[in-house]
Motif scaffolding. Structure first.
Motif, short mmCIF file in Angstrom:
data_model
loop_
_atom_site.label_atom_id
_atom_site.label_comp_id
_atom_site.label_asym_id
_atom_site.label_seq_id
_atom_site.Cartn_x
_atom_site.Cartn_y
_atom_site.Cartn_z
N ASP A 283 0.74 -1.10 -0.26
CA ASP A 283 0.02 0.11 0.10
C ASP A 283 1.16 1.13 0.25
OD1 ASP A 283 -1.98 -1.26 -0.13
OD2 ASP A 283 -2.53 -1.26 2.47
N TYR A 284 0.51 2.02 -0.51
CA TYR A 284 1.67 3.41 -0.69
C TYR A 284 1.01 4.44 -0.70
CZ TYR A 284 3.54 7.28 -3.48
OH TYR A 284 4.34 8.53 -3.61
N SER A 285 1.15 5.67 0.06
CA SER A 285 0.30 7.05 0.65
C SER A 285 0.50 7.60 -0.05
CB SER A 285 0.44 6.85 2.34
OG SER A 285 0.29 6.14 2.88
N PRO A 286 -0.05 8.51 -1.50
CA PRO A 286 0.87 9.58 -2.20
C PRO A 286 0.19 10.95 -1.34
CG PRO A 286 -1.85 8.59 -3.37
CD PRO A 286 -1.67 7.86 -1.47
N GLU A 287 1.58 11.33 -2.32
CA GLU A 287 1.37 13.14 -1.99
C GLU A 287 -0.31 13.34 -2.09
OE1 GLU A 287 4.42 15.54 -2.82
OE2 GLU A 287 5.73 13.59 -2.29
N SER A 288 -1.00 14.96 -1.75
CA SER A 288 -1.78 14.80 -2.04
C SER A 288 -2.08 15.94 -2.96
CB SER A 288 -2.64 16.03 -0.38
OG SER A 288 -1.89 17.01 -0.67
N ASN A 289 -0.84 16.44 -3.20
CA ASN A 289 -1.16 17.23 -4.94
C ASN A 289 -1.05 16.08 -6.09
OD1 ASN A 289 1.57 15.80 -4.67
ND2 ASN A 289 2.87 18.00 -5.09
N LEU A 290 -0.99 14.53 -5.65
CA LEU A 290 -0.93 14.21 -7.31
C LEU A 290 -2.01 14.01 -7.69
CD1 LEU A 290 1.45 11.03 -6.66
CD2 LEU A 290 1.74 13.25 -7.46
N CYS A 291 -3.23 14.45 -6.91
CA CYS A 291 -4.33 14.51 -7.21
C CYS A 291 -5.08 15.36 -8.41
CB CYS A 291 -5.90 14.57 -6.58
SG CYS A 291 -7.98 14.12 -7.49
N LEU A 292 -4.83 15.45 -10.33
CA LEU A 292 -5.45 16.69 -10.63
C LEU A 292 -6.64 17.70 -10.73
CD1 LEU A 292 -2.29 15.72 -13.34
CD2 LEU A 292 -1.69 17.02 -11.27
N LEU A 293 -7.20 16.57 -10.49
CA LEU A 293 -8.95 16.97 -10.01
C LEU A 293 -9.33 17.71 -9.47
CD1 LEU A 293 -10.63 13.78 -11.21
CD2 LEU A 293 -10.76 15.73 -12.86
N PRO A 294 -10.08 19.58 -9.52
CA PRO A 294 -10.15 20.30 -8.71
C PRO A 294 -11.06 19.28 -7.53
CG PRO A 294 -10.29 21.34 -11.12
CD PRO A 294 -10.07 19.60 -11.58
N LYS B 241 20.00 -1.30 -6.32
CA LYS B 241 18.05 -0.67 -5.91
C LYS B 241 17.08 0.13 -6.74
CE LYS B 241 18.87 -0.73 -0.94
NZ LYS B 241 18.80 0.62 0.58
N ILE B 242 15.93 -0.87 -7.20
CA ILE B 242 15.14 0.40 -7.43
C ILE B 242 13.65 0.73 -7.18
CG2 ILE B 242 13.00 -0.15 -8.98
CD1 ILE B 242 14.81 -2.03 -10.95
N ASN B 243 13.94 2.09 -6.68
CA ASN B 243 12.99 2.95 -6.23
C ASN B 243 12.12 2.61 -6.97
OD1 ASN B 243 11.25 4.47 -4.70
ND2 ASN B 243 12.48 5.33 -3.45
N LEU B 244 10.90 2.01 -6.68
CA LEU B 244 9.65 2.16 -7.71
C LEU B 244 8.21 3.55 -7.82
CD1 LEU B 244 8.45 -1.25 -6.97
CD2 LEU B 244 9.35 -0.25 -9.48
N LYS B 245 8.66 4.08 -6.20
CA LYS B 245 7.90 5.59 -6.01
C LYS B 245 7.68 6.49 -7.30
CE LYS B 245 8.00 10.08 -3.25
NZ LYS B 245 6.73 10.33 -3.93
N ASP C 40 3.95 6.86 -8.74
CA ASP C 40 3.12 8.15 -8.92
C ASP C 40 3.05 8.80 -10.28
OD1 ASP C 40 3.61 8.66 -6.42
OD2 ASP C 40 5.95 10.16 -6.18
N ASP C 41 4.72 8.19 -10.95
CA ASP C 41 3.63 8.49 -12.89
C ASP C 41 2.21 8.17 -13.05
OD1 ASP C 41 5.38 10.50 -12.77
OD2 ASP C 41 7.46 8.79 -14.05
N ALA C 42 1.62 6.40 -12.71
CA ALA C 42 1.29 6.19 -13.10
C ALA C 42 -0.01 6.64 -12.26
CB ALA C 42 1.65 4.57 -12.19
N ILE C 43 0.47 6.97 -11.21
CA ILE C 43 -1.21 7.94 -11.14
C ILE C 43 -1.90 9.02 -11.70
CG2 ILE C 43 -2.46 9.03 -8.60
CD1 ILE C 43 -0.34 7.40 -7.00
N LEU C 44 -0.66 9.62 -12.18
CA LEU C 44 -0.77 10.74 -13.13
C LEU C 44 -1.48 10.14 -14.23
CD1 LEU C 44 2.06 12.86 -12.24
CD2 LEU C 44 -0.30 13.38 -11.74
N ILE C 45 -0.69 9.08 -14.73
CA ILE C 45 -1.18 9.22 -16.62
C ILE C 45 -2.47 8.27 -15.39
CG2 ILE C 45 -1.04 7.71 -17.65
CD1 ILE C 45 1.89 7.69 -17.49
N SER C 46 -3.08 8.24 -14.99
CA SER C 46 -4.07 7.33 -14.77
C SER C 46 -5.97 7.42 -14.88
CB SER C 46 -4.53 5.55 -14.05
OG SER C 46 -3.60 6.22 -12.71
#
Length: 134
Positions: free
Chosen positions: A21-32, A102-106, A110-116
């Motif tokens: 589970d990932y808790s994204p930053e609040s600014n990742l939601c682009l919809l007003p 190491k691969i950091n998936l963050k 984040d990109d997948a959240i923005l694109i989706s």
């Protein structure tokens, strides 16, 4: 949110799965007037190739809640998104870079959240907008 590629190579675990589970930053939601409600469920699988590139099949699932883009009523939408990603140990313009250890998936998550995200959030599929009396 990390894949320890060097360690996985040493253990000869060239393929595998992940789930967190990932808790994204609040600014990742682009919809007003909307937000991502709760944690983003992240899962997927990886394959480490002979050239140290790592292919990742990434799946994310989350809920957006807020105001309908057309009528301002309460609205929500469940988002499911899948993406194929390649991490490479040498920088290029087409893929994600990692340091060979190491691969950091963050950033990829984040990109997948923005694109989706949808371009609008609707209370119901056939919302006509604000009902203005004549």
């Amino acid at each position: 949110m990390e894949l320890e590629v060097k360690k996985l190579n040493a253990l000869k675990k060239y393929t595998g799965t992940f789930d967190f589970d990932y808790s994204p930053e609040s600014n990742l939601c682009l919809l007003p007037f909307c937000k991502i409600d709760g944690a983003v469920k992240v899962s997927g699988d990886y394959e480490i190739y002979e050239d140290d590139c790592v292919g990742v099949n990434l799946c994310i699932s989350y809920k957006i809640v807020g105001q309908c883009s057309y009528c301002l009523s309460d609205a929500q939408d469940k988002i499911n998104f899948t993406s194929e990603i390649l991490f490479v140990p040498e920088k290029d313009d087409d893929n994600y870079y990692y340091d060979g250890i190491k691969i950091n998936l963050k950033t990829a998550v984040d990109d997948a959240i923005l694109i989706s995200q949808p371009s609008v959030l609707l209370c119901k599929p056939d919302c006509k907008g604000i009902d203005v009396p004549k």
